[in-house]
Scaffold this motif. Structure first.
Motif, PDB file in Angstrom:
ATOM      1  N   ASN A 100       0.651  -1.227  -0.139  1.00 24.07           N
ATOM      2  CA  ASN A 100       0.424  -0.658  -0.054  1.00 24.07           C
ATOM      3  C   ASN A 100       0.966   1.116   0.397  1.00 24.07           C
ATOM      4  O   ASN A 100       1.432   1.369   0.364  1.00 24.07           O
ATOM      5  CB  ASN A 100      -0.964  -0.464   1.084  1.00 24.07           C
ATOM      6  CG  ASN A 100      -1.808   1.268   1.122  1.00 24.07           C
ATOM      7  OD1 ASN A 100      -1.399   1.932  -0.145  1.00 24.07           O
ATOM      8  ND2 ASN A 100      -3.231   1.076   1.921  1.00 24.07           N
ATOM      9  N   CYS A 145      -4.273   6.423  -6.333  1.00 25.92           N
ATOM     10  CA  CYS A 145      -5.698   6.809  -4.929  1.00 25.92           C
ATOM     11  C   CYS A 145      -6.655   6.881  -5.326  1.00 25.92           C
ATOM     12  O   CYS A 145      -7.355   8.061  -5.271  1.00 25.92           O
ATOM     13  CB  CYS A 145      -5.152   7.381  -3.759  1.00 25.92           C
ATOM     14  SG  CYS A 145      -3.073   7.555  -3.501  1.00 25.92           S
ATOM     15  N   GLU A 189      -9.958   5.214  -5.139  1.00 27.63           N
ATOM     16  CA  GLU A 189     -11.028   5.665  -4.130  1.00 27.63           C
ATOM     17  C   GLU A 189     -10.867   6.986  -3.254  1.00 27.63           C
ATOM     18  O   GLU A 189     -12.291   7.300  -3.238  1.00 27.63           O
ATOM     19  CB  GLU A 189     -11.233   5.093  -3.629  1.00 27.63           C
ATOM     20  CG  GLU A 189     -11.281   3.121  -3.514  1.00 27.63           C
ATOM     21  CD  GLU A 189     -11.782   1.669  -2.797  1.00 27.63           C
ATOM     22  OE1 GLU A 189     -11.264   2.367  -2.005  1.00 27.63           O
ATOM     23  OE2 GLU A 189     -12.109   1.307  -3.984  1.00 27.63           O
ATOM     24  N   SER A 190      -9.663   7.414  -2.606  1.00 29.28           N
ATOM     25  CA  SER A 190     -10.104   8.669  -2.016  1.00 29.28           C
ATOM     26  C   SER A 190     -10.090  10.336  -3.380  1.00 29.28           C
ATOM     27  O   SER A 190     -10.629  10.765  -2.865  1.00 29.28           O
ATOM     28  CB  SER A 190      -8.277   8.797  -1.233  1.00 29.28           C
ATOM     29  OG  SER A 190      -8.046   9.994  -1.114  1.00 29.28           O
ATOM     30  N   THR A 196      -3.969   3.769  -0.838  1.00 29.14           N
ATOM     31  CA  THR A 196      -5.449   3.568  -0.487  1.00 29.14           C
ATOM     32  C   THR A 196      -6.107   5.476   0.188  1.00 29.14           C
ATOM     33  O   THR A 196      -6.745   5.316   0.363  1.00 29.14           O
ATOM     34  CB  THR A 196      -5.912   2.323   0.750  1.00 29.14           C
ATOM     35  OG1 THR A 196      -5.049   2.846   1.960  1.00 29.14           O
ATOM     36  CG2 THR A 196      -5.461   1.439   0.473  1.00 29.14           C
ATOM     37  N   ASN A 218     -11.735   7.343   2.135  1.00 28.04           N
ATOM     38  CA  ASN A 218     -11.472   6.444   1.136  1.00 28.04           C
ATOM     39  C   ASN A 218     -11.798   4.920   1.843  1.00 28.04           C
ATOM     40  O   ASN A 218     -13.662   5.059   0.083  1.00 28.04           O
ATOM     41  CB  ASN A 218     -10.149   4.603   1.774  1.00 28.04           C
ATOM     42  CG  ASN A 218     -10.129   4.373   0.779  1.00 28.04           C
ATOM     43  OD1 ASN A 218     -11.222   3.595   0.675  1.00 28.04           O
ATOM     44  ND2 ASN A 218      -9.090   3.966  -0.445  1.00 28.04           N
ATOM     45  N   LEU A 236      -6.408  -2.849  -0.342  1.00 27.59           N
ATOM     46  CA  LEU A 236      -5.987  -2.646  -1.486  1.00 27.59           C
ATOM     47  C   LEU A 236      -6.548  -3.442  -2.646  1.00 27.59           C
ATOM     48  O   LEU A 236      -6.626  -3.048  -4.223  1.00 27.59           O
ATOM     49  CB  LEU A 236      -4.523  -3.484  -0.903  1.00 27.59           C
ATOM     50  CG  LEU A 236      -3.871  -2.168  -2.472  1.00 27.59           C
ATOM     51  CD1 LEU A 236      -3.413  -0.892  -1.950  1.00 27.59           C
ATOM     52  CD2 LEU A 236      -2.088  -2.882  -2.067  1.00 27.59           C
ATOM     53  N   GLU A 272      -9.064  -1.634  -4.451  1.00 32.37           N
ATOM     54  CA  GLU A 272      -8.425  -0.910  -4.888  1.00 32.37           C
ATOM     55  C   GLU A 272      -8.039  -1.196  -5.883  1.00 32.37           C
ATOM     56  O   GLU A 272      -7.926  -0.222  -7.042  1.00 32.37           O
ATOM     57  CB  GLU A 272      -6.884  -0.359  -3.776  1.00 32.37           C
ATOM     58  CG  GLU A 272      -6.915   1.641  -4.600  1.00 32.37           C
ATOM     59  CD  GLU A 272      -7.637   2.520  -3.255  1.00 32.37           C
ATOM     60  OE1 GLU A 272      -8.375   1.769  -2.615  1.00 32.37           O
ATOM     61  OE2 GLU A 272      -7.910   3.558  -4.235  1.00 32.37           O
ATOM     62  N   THR A 302     -11.077  -1.251  -8.233  1.00 32.32           N
ATOM     63  CA  THR A 302     -11.358   0.267  -8.842  1.00 32.32           C
ATOM     64  C   THR A 302     -10.270   0.708  -9.647  1.00 32.32           C
ATOM     65  O   THR A 302     -11.397   1.434 -10.603  1.00 32.32           O
ATOM     66  CB  THR A 302     -11.620   1.447  -7.328  1.00 32.32           C
ATOM     67  OG1 THR A 302     -11.858   1.175  -5.904  1.00 32.32           O
ATOM     68  CG2 THR A 302     -12.530   3.268  -7.247  1.00 32.32           C
TER      69      THR A 302
END
Ligand code: ZN
Length: 439
Positions: free
Chosen positions: A69, A279, A281-282, A307, A313, A318, A321, A324
């Motif tokens: 991560n 990143c 999702e953030s 993440t 988030n 992960l 992630e 995504t």
């Protein structure tokens, strides 16, 4: 012939080593001794040349390198769900910074880091990058938990509970770097928060120290269009150009987010060998923008995956992630072949290791590398049918099936049970913090 004594032999239904690319081994095994991978044994090759202290048979599992991560703020797990549905600057300035000002302490960071590590281990992550206050607490907690990490000590112009001014933060970071020079698990980088929170002089000092001492530097960069527009108004140059002028662009630089990229940024990244930490999702949750992953990869730029903190988030999963990132890359580029399943797994393993300068040690299952290993159980209805294990990992939301995790050959998760962290006490401390923060 006498057998070779080793610490651990893991037999698995599938092994995805990440290197060589696209390779999936069926009915393979991994020989481990003194924390390192001694051999990858393919189907049909003899296993009885080894005499392992422990033979772990994972005959319904996929085994992959431990996930890396590449960006987060572990202690912010205690602020998960504290402030949702705001854009970046409102979220930071009106909610997160005031809460941090009130609550962040050594205890907060120790408890939050442990909570975050538990979540990461239970979703297959073995190594995390962090940027947060009181990193000495996170370092201690990671060593106790047996987890690998790179801690980017925070640097800001203004005072917080951990530092007074930029040089004070830098000095504290250097002291920690010295303490952990020979650590197997903990490495230290410098973490200037962002171009808009750190002025030229400290950024220049960070660039010099990074070059002299070979220290990684991680910075939030081009997170939103507003950031770039404000900098253009103030300095008449893009934040990335300013950092380049101050000497920061090199293969030691990790640029987190990069949702705004023009041709000059692309050239800057390519020529310097700097890394991008994506990143997704953030970025989606704060409506920050879209990092053009396919364009970066096509240009040969290393893109790793993070993440970000659980407050933006809101999980540290992960594997989720990866899914995504892959779906978003396809949507943004209009190309369904963008960021395929193998590339997503590589981004979450080897590319992260490379960004942190740890790719000689971790990121793939190769002879001589550390035995940082994650196993995913397929003993569930939803895993049927299974045509392609890499596709299953990338697209089928399987973090709850992570069964075992080893770091340096040491078992940290056994059939989903944490071995070095206490789940009950983590639940209690998280609830106590929530009660305090709420009142
Ligand atoms: Zn961040």
């Amino acid at each position: 012939m006498s057998k070779q004594s080793i610490d651990l032999l893991i037999s698995a239904r599938w092994v995805i080593p990440v290197v060589p690319e696209q390779k999936t081994l069926e009915n393979a095994a991994i020989a481990i001794d003194k924390g390192k991978i001694l051999a990858i044994i393919e189907d049909g090759e003899p296993l009885d040349i080894y005499s392992p202290s422990e033979h772990r048979v994972l005959d319904q599992h996929i085994v992959i390198p431990g996930l890396v991560n590449a960006h987060g703020h572990t202690a912010m797990s205690l602020l998960r769900g504290f402030a949702d549905d705001f854009p970046l600057q409102t979220w930071l300035e009106e909610h997160i910074w005031p809460a941090e000002g009130r609550w962040v302490s050594a205890d907060f960071v120790r408890d939050g880091s442990q909570l975050a590590m538990a979540e990461m281990l239970r979703s297959g992550t073995t190594c995390f990058s962090d940027m947060y206050f009181f990193p000495e607490e996170t370092a201690k907690a990671a060593q106790e938990a047996g987890m690998r990490c790179q801690l980017n000590t925070p640097i800001l112009d203004f005072p917080t509970a951990w530092g007074e001014h930029a040089d004070d933060y830098i000095d504290k970071g250097l002291a920690l770097h010295k303490t952990y020079t020979d650590s197997e698990l903990v490495s230290i980088g410098l973490g200037p928060h962002a171009p808009y929170t750190v002025s030229d002089a400290p950024l220049q000092r960070i660039a010099q120290l990074s070059a002299e001492l070979n220290i990684p530097v991680q910075i939030h960069l081009h997170e939103t269009a507003d950031e770039v527009a404000a900098a253009l108004k103030q300095n008449a140059i893009r934040p990335s150009e300013r950092l380049e002028k101050l000497g920061l662009f090199s293969e030691r630089l990790q640029c987190v987010h990069m949702t705004q990229i023009d041709d000059s940024d692309l050239a800057r990244l390519r020529h310097s060998g700097a890394h991008v930490i994506h990143c997704p999702e953030s970025n989606l949750k704060l409506a920050s923008g879209f990092c053009p992953v396919k364009q970066l990869q096509d240009a040969g730029i290393n893109v790793a995956l993070g993440t970000d903190g659980a407050a933006s988030n809101n999980d540290l999963d992960l594997l989720g992630e990866m899914r995504t990132a892959s779906l978003l890359a396809k949507g943004v580029s209009g190309d369904a072949s963008a960021l395929n399943a193998h590339q997503a797994l590589k981004m979450a393993t080897l590319n992260g290791a490379k960004a942190m300068g740890l790719d000689k040690t971790i990121g793939s299952l190769e002879v001589g590398k550390a035995a940082d290993i994650t196993a995913i159980s397929l003993d569930t209805l939803e895993a049927n049918p299974l045509f392609n294990p890499i596709s299953y990992i990338a697209y089928s939301q399987c973090s709850h099936q992570v069964s075992h995790v080893w770091v340096n050959g040491k078992l940290l998760l056994n059939n989903r049970v944490l071995q070095t962290l206490n789940e009950t006490s983590l639940r209690n401390s998280a609830q106590q913090w929530a009660q305090r923060i709420q009142h």
